[in-house]
Write a protein that holds these residues in place. Structure first.
Motif, PDB file in Angstrom:
ATOM      1  N   THR A  60       0.851  -1.194   0.000  1.00  0.00           N
ATOM      2  CA  THR A  60       0.000   0.000   0.000  1.00  0.00           C
ATOM      3  C   THR A  60       0.880   1.234   0.000  1.00  0.00           C
ATOM      4  O   THR A  60       2.013   1.204   0.477  1.00  0.00           O
ATOM      5  CB  THR A  60      -0.939   0.008   1.225  1.00  0.00           C
ATOM      6  OG1 THR A  60      -1.879   1.065   1.089  1.00  0.00           O
ATOM      7  CG2 THR A  60      -0.171   0.176   2.516  1.00  0.00           C
ATOM      8  N   ASP A  63       1.522   7.245   1.686  1.00  0.00           N
ATOM      9  CA  ASP A  63       0.585   8.347   1.876  1.00  0.00           C
ATOM     10  C   ASP A  63      -0.816   7.769   2.071  1.00  0.00           C
ATOM     11  O   ASP A  63      -1.384   7.180   1.156  1.00  0.00           O
ATOM     12  CB  ASP A  63       0.615   9.278   0.665  1.00  0.00           C
ATOM     13  CG  ASP A  63      -0.154  10.564   0.911  1.00  0.00           C
ATOM     14  OD1 ASP A  63      -0.360  10.919   2.086  1.00  0.00           O
ATOM     15  OD2 ASP A  63      -0.553  11.203  -0.076  1.00  0.00           O
ATOM     16  N   GLY A  64      -1.337   7.870   3.259  1.00  0.00           N
ATOM     17  CA  GLY A  64      -2.658   7.326   3.563  1.00  0.00           C
ATOM     18  C   GLY A  64      -2.647   5.975   4.244  1.00  0.00           C
ATOM     19  O   GLY A  64      -3.707   5.413   4.525  1.00  0.00           O
ATOM     20  N   ALA A  67      -4.498   6.062   7.641  1.00  0.00           N
ATOM     21  CA  ALA A  67      -5.945   6.194   7.451  1.00  0.00           C
ATOM     22  C   ALA A  67      -6.554   4.865   7.028  1.00  0.00           C
ATOM     23  O   ALA A  67      -7.622   4.472   7.498  1.00  0.00           O
ATOM     24  CB  ALA A  67      -6.242   7.273   6.406  1.00  0.00           C
ATOM     25  N   ALA A  68      -5.844   4.140   6.149  1.00  0.00           N
ATOM     26  CA  ALA A  68      -6.334   2.832   5.707  1.00  0.00           C
ATOM     27  C   ALA A  68      -6.388   1.849   6.872  1.00  0.00           C
ATOM     28  O   ALA A  68      -7.323   1.043   6.983  1.00  0.00           O
ATOM     29  CB  ALA A  68      -5.434   2.288   4.599  1.00  0.00           C
ATOM     30  N   GLN A  71      -9.337   2.659   9.042  1.00  0.00           N
ATOM     31  CA  GLN A  71     -10.585   2.286   8.364  1.00  0.00           C
ATOM     32  C   GLN A  71     -10.786   0.787   8.258  1.00  0.00           C
ATOM     33  O   GLN A  71     -11.800   0.323   7.740  1.00  0.00           O
ATOM     34  CB  GLN A  71     -10.617   2.916   6.967  1.00  0.00           C
ATOM     35  CG  GLN A  71     -10.744   4.434   6.989  1.00  0.00           C
ATOM     36  CD  GLN A  71     -10.397   5.089   5.671  1.00  0.00           C
ATOM     37  OE1 GLN A  71     -10.200   4.406   4.662  1.00  0.00           O
ATOM     38  NE2 GLN A  71     -10.312   6.407   5.666  1.00  0.00           N
TER      39      GLN A  71
END
Length: 234
Positions: A60, A63-64, A67-68, A71
């Motif tokens: 993955t 950046d992010g 957050a992933a 979630q």
């Protein structure tokens, strides 16, 4: 810690592990087999052997990635993550498993630069959203640095002459020095040191289990052996 030396038992649970697999030697994709390999992979696998789980690494973008995780896309993140107060507000960390210092890589022609030279006007690059980027900004200011989606992209920009230096973790600097032999070198080493931790959603029951497994691989020498295998003397 479980009493009596009995480690946690996750019952063979398969855990999805988010990872930015562009970060040798911590995690990268083997070009021959297509498998995700590296120090973090081996550390997580070693812990899973102790607490009866299996890790399924998933590539993955950095950046992010947090957050992933929040979630629910992964059970955990293992990606050379520095433990910081800011991150600790949104995720939970294990105890540290490695302390890593930061370096500045340059082209060979500039290998004798000093930190004063850097601050005097060198243009730096770093991977976005990292402590490396924070350090670069503190050294030269935001206007005099570029951020990139991956550390590899920053290194390529240095190789191409788009920037004058890249702030990277020391162990990655060594890997990139080998990859770009005779072209790029770590000129300034031993800058800020970051403890690294494995990352979980806040309140995850897995944190205690992984801390138990981590304590075991520290105690029986497994972690030291992996550190020596990947990095030599630390």
């Amino acid at each position: 810690m479980t009493l009596g030396g009995q480690a946690a038992d996750l019952g063979g649970k398969v855990l999805k592990v988010g990872s930015d697999t562009t970060y040798p030697p911590m995690e990268t994709v083997d070009e021959t087999t297509g498998e995700i390999v590296g120090f973090d992979v081996d550390v997580v696998d070693a812990i899973c052997e102790k607490i009866n789980c299996r890790a399924q690494f998933v590539t993955t973008a950095w950046d992010g990635i947090f957050a992933a995780l929040v979630q629910g896309e992964f059970d955990m993140v293992a990606s050379g993550v520095s433990i910081t107060e800011e991150r600790d507000k949104i995720v939970d960390f294990t105890d540290p498993y490695l302390v890593m210092s930061q370096s500045i890589m340059v082209r060979v022609d500039d290998e004798n630069v000093t930190l004063d030279d850097v601050k005097a006007g060198m243009k730096l690059g770093a991977q976005t959203g990292t402590t490396n980027a924070q350090l670069a900004e503190s050294l030269v200011g935001r206007a005099n640095m570029n951020v990139y989606d991956t550390g590899a992209a920053a290194i390529l920009a240095l190789s191409n002459g788009d920037i004058d230096g890249v702030v990277v973790d020391g162990v990655s600097a060594t890997a990139y020095e080998q990859e770009f032999a005779g072209e790029l070198v770590p000129a300034i080493n031993g800058l800020e040191s970051d403890p690294l931790g494995l990352v979980f959603p806040e309140g995850s029951e897995l944190v205690d289990a992984f801390n138990e497994g981590l304590a075991e691989i520290k105690a029986d020498g497994t972690l030291d052996a992996l550190i020596n295998e990947y990095f030599g003397k630390e």
